[in-house]
Scaffold this active site. Sequence first.
Site: not given
Length: 242
Positions: A83, A117, A183
């Site tokens: 990320c 997002r 993640h």
Amino acid sequence: MLNIYGDRGNIISLARRAQWRGIDVNIVNQGVGGAVDVEQTDLLFVGGGQDKEQLTVCEDFKGIKGKSIKEAVEAGAVLLSICGGYQLLGHFFKTGTGETLPGIGLFDAWTIAGKRRFIGNVLVESQVGGEKRTLVGFENHSGRTFLAEGTPPLGKALVGFGNNGDDGSEGAVYRNAYGCYLHGSLLPKNPWFADHLLLTALRRRYGSTVTLQPLDDAVEERAHQSVVEHMRRLGTVRSGVS
Ligand code: GLN
């Protein structure tokens, strides 16, 4: 600086999987300043972070830190980045407030923040290491990453937004360096990928005959499969999962 959503767990996973096989591990934490030891480094890890931390790391990358990371990868070192770290290894990250954070240009890719997002579970089909396999993880980013023509992605996003929510790609590959938005931590529930990174690093240092002793991954496999099945039940899987 770059350790968000349990990204440090990737280091624990790599170290444990090596140690369980009797392989000594020396972990060197990199702070701001200084360079990566190009000769001694087998495997580099860069986690994710908020725009604020990325600004500090971006400044650090402009000096010998960035240069040494590139040198290590050019010399064959393995690298995993997630990320925010992945974004800074491309050419630049343009934030939502309009600042452009230059990256080190290891990946021929760039990132531009979008309004929405991208948050949620991710399922990726990847052929890294030869065999087609799945990676599970969790994404949370506003940045949309675009790969230059000829930059291979890590895989195809079967669930989730991937690099940019548009072209179906997830992550990037350059030599033995990988970037992605997963993640989680990523590696504990994707043991095949952890072993791919370890084996690549070991073979580069000790030769192509090195093999890894198999581990009992029953629990890790169950964790992986339960995520895949959960996504299947939700009916969100695009196609390609065997
Ligand atoms: N700040 C970056 C983005 O939102 C990276 C966030 C992260 O590492 N999770 O795109």
